[in-house]
Write an enzyme that holds these catalytic residues in place. Structure first.
Site, PDB file in Angstrom:
ATOM      1  N   ARG A 159     -59.547  34.667  23.319  1.00 18.74           N
ATOM      2  CA  ARG A 159     -59.331  33.643  22.570  1.00 18.74           C
ATOM      3  C   ARG A 159     -60.594  32.991  22.794  1.00 18.74           C
ATOM      4  NH1 ARG A 159     -53.749  30.054  25.732  1.00 18.74           N
ATOM      5  NH2 ARG A 159     -52.562  31.773  24.486  1.00 18.74           N
ATOM      6  N   LYS A 197     -34.520  37.373  27.947  1.00 17.64           N
ATOM      7  CA  LYS A 197     -33.185  36.443  28.139  1.00 17.64           C
ATOM      8  C   LYS A 197     -33.379  35.735  25.901  1.00 17.64           C
ATOM      9  CE  LYS A 197     -33.327  34.773  32.707  1.00 17.64           C
ATOM     10  NZ  LYS A 197     -33.847  33.523  33.503  1.00 17.64           N
ATOM     11  N   GLY A 252     -46.872  35.323  24.409  1.00 20.53           N
ATOM     12  CA  GLY A 252     -47.256  36.487  25.287  1.00 20.53           C
ATOM     13  C   GLY A 252     -47.467  37.681  25.432  1.00 20.53           C
ATOM     14  N   GLY A 283     -46.624  29.770  23.231  1.00 19.12           N
ATOM     15  CA  GLY A 283     -45.544  28.362  22.732  1.00 19.12           C
ATOM     16  C   GLY A 283     -45.233  28.231  21.684  1.00 19.12           C
TER      17      GLY A 283
END
Ligand code: 3PG
Ligand code: MG
Length: 397
Positions: free
Chosen positions: A36, A197, A354, A377
């Site tokens: 980053r 999930k 991620g 996110g």
């Protein structure tokens, strides 16, 4: 591209408040992945080249509105200096006299980093008074923090409304890549969605089945779909309570034009452990005392065929338990194939989120993808079809 960029701005002699995302992983005081930080370099250089003074605004970790010394941005300073190849000044606060004095002392050609914006409660509350305190320090606002653009915070959203604003180079690159991948993609489009999930990716799946031609579902979340189809998944990670939701998603895909690709064969083991004894079985043959930890080779052949038949790929999430060997094989094999197609100019391949980047790096595939997002996110919210507040607040060109 509808947002203003650095090309549209007069920066000569101006203080350019530049929101960056240098929220990098740190262990024992050392930055363990500088990606980053490295990716904001073009923006800082271009501001300097246009005669501007880059003053960097950033958050680090989640101090929740208090000064937490272990969450000081000072820890990133050496990495930033190495990436830019020059010294970077630092101010102990992002507002008030400490910031104002450091800006006044900044020579032409200099770069300044201000302390963690989240040391102030007004940041996450998007308090207009706090945004105004930051805004009065500068002349122009440049947002280069795509990966924090899903947060409507004072330094990502509020401030953009108070100053002439534009997108930085990384923000531009991210938006351009994402637009090519899902906004106006070349078809057919294939998406890979994996991870543990279904519950965290419901909106994302709902949006993707309306926009892509093939949806590959992998990882733990595939088990939920398999179980919803009546397949016994043994002791696998599975959200049985989401069976109805999974069936609705499959029915919607079938009614539309999206083909869902689930595992045909699976790698099963009795323990969640590296090199646990394992076998590959047909998808409906998972023993009752075993768990599915990866997709099998037949599945990978199908996935790769879908890549070959497509022009565009969007990838989020691993296909198996990629963090433990050998349950990273499906992810590695499919990722390398995507990378090769992308490198050969046959597939526009965009990845983000991620775990995804970690998995593609581990596969040695990331470099050959067309674009790998720095966002976690924010990438997910963008895949969900949401408007990102930090992007929406920028001035339109
Ligand atoms: C990230 O690391 O995903 C961004 O920097 C946003 O951080 P946050 O999840 O703490 O808001
Ligand atoms: Mg995050």
């Amino acid at each position: 591209m509808v947002w203003k960029t650095l090309d549209d701005m007069d920066l000569d002699g101006k203080v350019v408040l530049t929101r960056v995302d240098i929220n990098v992983p740190v262990e024992d005081g050392n930055v363990t992945d500088a990606t980053r930080v490295e990716r904001i370099v073009p923006t800082v250089r271009d501001i300097l080249a246009k005669g501007g003074k880059p003053v960097l605004l950033a958050h680090f970790d989640r101090p929740k509105g208090k000064v937490v010394p272990s969450m000081s941005l000072r820890v990133v300073l050496p990495t930033l200096e190495a990436a830019l190849g020059q010294t970077v000044a630092f101010a102990d606060d992002c507002v008030g006299p400490a910031a104002a004095e450091a800006i006044a002392a900044l020579p032409s050609g200099g770069v300044l980093l201000l302390e963690n914006t989240r040391f102030h409660g007004g940041e996450e509350k998007n308090d207009p008074a706090f945004a105004a305190e930051m805004a009065k320090l500068g002349d122009v606002y440049c947002n280069d923090a795509f990966s924090a653009a899903h947060r409507a915070h004072a330094s990502t959203e509020g401030i953009a409304r108070l100053l002439p604003s534009c997108a930085g180079r990384l923000m531009q690159a991210e938006l351009t890549a994402l637009e090519k991948a899902l906004g106006q993609p070349e078809r057919p489009v294939v998406a890979v969605v994996g991870g543990a999930k279904v519950s965290t990716k419901l909106e994302l799946l709902g949006n993707l089945i309306e926009r892509v031609d093939t949806l590959v579902i992998g990882g733990g979340m595939a088990n939920t779909f398999l179980a919803a189809k009546g397949i016994d998944v043994g002791k696998s990670l599975c959200e049985h309570d989401l069976a109805d939701t999974a069936r609705e998603i499959m029915a919607k895909a079938e009614a539309g034009t999206c083909e869902i690709l689930l595992p045909l064969d699976v790698v099963v083991a009795r323990e969640f452990k590296a090199n646990a004894p394992h076998e590959t079985v047909a998808v409906d043959a998972c023993p009752p005392d075993a768990m599915i930890l990866d997709a099998g080779p037949e599945t990978v052949v199908k996935i790769v065929a879908a890549f070959r038949a497509s022009k565009t790929l969007v990838w989020n999430g691993p296909l198996g338990a990629f963090e433990i060997e050998p349950f990273n094989e499906a992810t590695n094999d499919a990722a390398r194939e995507a990378a090769a197609l992308s490198k050969g100019g046959r597939l526009l391949a965009v990845a983000g989120g991620g775990d995804t980047v970690a998995a593609l790096n581990a596969a040695g595939a990331a470099d050959d993808f067309t674009y790998v997002s720095t966002a976690g996110g924010a990438f997910l919210e963008w895949l969900e079809g949401k408007t990102l507040p930090g992007v929406a607040a920028l001035d339109q060109s």
